[in-house]
Enzyme design. Structure first.
Site, short mmCIF file in Angstrom:
data_model
loop_
_atom_site.label_atom_id
_atom_site.label_comp_id
_atom_site.label_asym_id
_atom_site.label_seq_id
_atom_site.Cartn_x
_atom_site.Cartn_y
_atom_site.Cartn_z
N TYR A 43 0.85 -1.23 -0.16
CA TYR A 43 -0.20 -0.03 -0.01
C TYR A 43 0.85 1.23 -0.07
CZ TYR A 43 -3.48 3.52 1.95
OH TYR A 43 -4.50 4.29 2.31
N ASP A 58 -0.51 15.26 6.59
CA ASP A 58 -1.30 14.49 5.60
C ASP A 58 -2.60 15.56 5.33
OD1 ASP A 58 -2.88 12.92 4.16
OD2 ASP A 58 -3.21 11.51 5.92
N ASP A 85 -3.70 5.04 -2.10
CA ASP A 85 -4.20 6.14 -1.38
C ASP A 85 -4.48 7.40 -2.53
OD1 ASP A 85 -5.65 8.18 0.24
OD2 ASP A 85 -4.26 7.89 1.77
N ASP A 87 -6.51 9.85 -1.87
CA ASP A 87 -7.30 10.87 -1.08
C ASP A 87 -8.56 11.01 -1.82
OD1 ASP A 87 -5.35 11.05 0.76
OD2 ASP A 87 -4.09 12.74 -0.44
N HIS A 112 -7.90 4.01 -3.58
CA HIS A 112 -9.48 4.33 -2.83
C HIS A 112 -9.36 5.84 -3.08
CE1 HIS A 112 -7.32 5.58 0.86
NE2 HIS A 112 -6.50 4.61 0.75
N GLU A 114 -11.89 9.05 -1.31
CA GLU A 114 -12.77 9.24 -0.02
C GLU A 114 -13.58 10.43 -0.35
OE1 GLU A 114 -8.94 9.65 1.92
OE2 GLU A 114 -9.38 11.87 2.37
N CYS A 122 -6.56 13.60 8.25
CA CYS A 122 -6.45 12.24 8.38
C CYS A 122 -7.56 11.69 8.90
CB CYS A 122 -5.31 12.35 9.34
SG CYS A 122 -5.44 10.54 10.45
N ARG A 157 -13.72 4.92 -0.09
CA ARG A 157 -13.47 5.02 1.30
C ARG A 157 -14.44 6.01 1.78
NH1 ARG A 157 -8.26 7.54 4.37
NH2 ARG A 157 -9.10 9.26 5.39
N GLU A 187 -13.58 3.63 7.16
CA GLU A 187 -12.59 4.38 7.95
C GLU A 187 -13.20 4.64 9.46
OE1 GLU A 187 -9.79 4.90 8.49
OE2 GLU A 187 -8.90 6.89 7.85
N ASN A 209 -8.74 -0.46 8.43
CA ASN A 209 -7.71 0.29 8.42
C ASN A 209 -7.07 0.20 9.88
OD1 ASN A 209 -5.41 2.22 8.24
ND2 ASN A 209 -6.81 4.05 8.14
C1 MIC Z 1 -4.86 5.52 5.71
C2 MIC Z 1 -4.30 7.03 5.77
O1 MIC Z 1 -5.16 7.54 4.80
C3 MIC Z 1 -2.97 7.01 5.00
O2 MIC Z 1 -2.88 7.87 4.38
O3 MIC Z 1 -2.16 6.14 5.22
C4 MIC Z 1 -4.58 7.57 7.04
C5 MIC Z 1 -3.60 6.81 8.02
C6 MIC Z 1 -3.38 7.61 9.47
O4 MIC Z 1 -3.23 8.75 9.37
O5 MIC Z 1 -2.92 6.83 10.32
C7 MIC Z 1 -5.95 7.50 7.43
O6 MIC Z 1 -6.42 6.73 8.27
O7 MIC Z 1 -6.34 8.71 7.24
MG MG Z 2 -4.73 8.76 3.42
#
Ligand code: MIC
Ligand code: MG
Length: 291
Positions: A43, A58, A85, A87, A112, A114, A122, A157, A187, A209
């Site tokens: 991933y 993030d 990911d 986004d 994925h 979202e 996040c 997601r 999520e 997750n």
């Molecule tokens: C899965 C996630 O989207 C990611 O970018 O890895 C994050 C992981 C995290 O910040 O722990 C998320 O869950 O938003």
């Molecule tokens: Mg993410």
């Protein structure tokens, strides 16, 4: 390498393991390590790209190209199917189609999308805001329509559990499946029962997750498998561990003026070469440049 597309290989991995453990790999070398540890799928985390490749939080600050560069590097090094990911998809309908095509071309097996607004957060932090269910269904439809390999996985997601509650999140997930999503990323759920409710309702594979220091308990594969979860994701586990290890080594070097006390925490040169297949490269060189 198998002739099957990356997407087809992800579907095969899903059949081979329940739940399929998906290891977050922030770069090409991490992918080789995950391969050595026996993972069948890997991933690329959006947080991983932002944090590790750019030193950024993030918060939706990276671009499609930034992510594709990391996809290319990882898939050049490893044949494991890579879930990415994406986004919020990097824009509106046509941008999402480009995202699907460019990520496919870069070697991804699936992505994925979202349902957060573009100024995303996040999934395990407060302050998330969502687009409407209809707008997210449009995102999925655009992605599915833009796909050239029907095995390329388009996963939806939903971040709705933490914002609108469990029932609204399930309703959204069902609408996303209706729009063509192959799998659901539920999520920030907090109990196994909540996963079960999703699984019963959506009728497609559901991902959990299992990110650390978030809202979801660190359920085991056994617990997740019993609940019917099909994919268990560890997006940043190795990154968190390597970051802590690296900081410790930097601090020791500064404080002690030598690495002698942390040498046993290091991968040896021989171990590194083994992961890289270094000696085979050297033999090739010797063959090519015989005197
Ligand atoms: C899965 C996630 O989207 C990611 O970018 O890895 C994050 C992981 C995290 O910040 O722990 C998320 O869950 O938003
Ligand atoms: Mg993410």
């Amino acid at each position: 390498m198998s002739q099957d597309s990356a997407g087809a290989r992800l579907w095969q991995a899903l059949e081979a393991e329940r739940p399929l453990q998906v290891a977050g790999t922030i770069n090409a070398y991490s992918a080789l390590l995950a391969e050595q540890a026996g993972f069948r799928a890997i991933y690329l985390s959006g947080a991983g790209v932002a944090n590790a490749s750019f030193g950024l939080p993030d918060l939706g600050m990276t671009s499609l190209n930034d992510v594709c560069e990391d996809i290319r590097r990882i898939t050049a090094a490893s044949d494991l199917p890579l879930l990415v990911d994406a986004d919020t998809g990097f824009g509106q309908a046509f941008n999402i189609q480009r995202t699907v095509r460019e990520m496919t071309r870069a070697g991804a097996a699936g992505l994925h999308l979202e349902d957060q607004v573009a100024a995303k957060r996040c999934g395990h932090r407060p302050g998330k805001a969502l687009v409407s269910q209809e707008e997210m269904a449009d995102r999925i439809r655009a992605g599915v329509d833009g796909r050239q390999d029907d095995k390329f996985v388009i996963m939806a997601r939903t971040d709705a559990h933490a914002v609108e509650g469990q029932q609204a999140a399930i309703d959204r997930a069902c609408a996303y499946v209706e729009a063509g999503a192959d799998m659901i990323f539920a999520e920030a759920l907090q109990t196994l029962d909540e996963y079960r409710q999703f699984i019963d309702a959506v009728g497609v594979p559901v991902l959990a997750n299992i990110t650390e220091f978030g809202k979801t308990p660190l359920f085991t594969t056994e617990e997740l498998g019993d609940a019917g979860v099909r994919l268990a994701l560890y997006p940043l586990s190795a990154f968190r561990a390597m970051s802590k290890a690296a900081l410790g080594v930097y601090q020791t070097l500064r404080q002690e003026g030598t690495q002698k006390n942390v040498i046993d925490r290091m991968q040896t040169r021989e171990e590194l070469y083994e992961v890289l297949g270094y000696h085979e490269y050297e033999q090739t060189l010797d063959k090519l440049f015989k005197q």
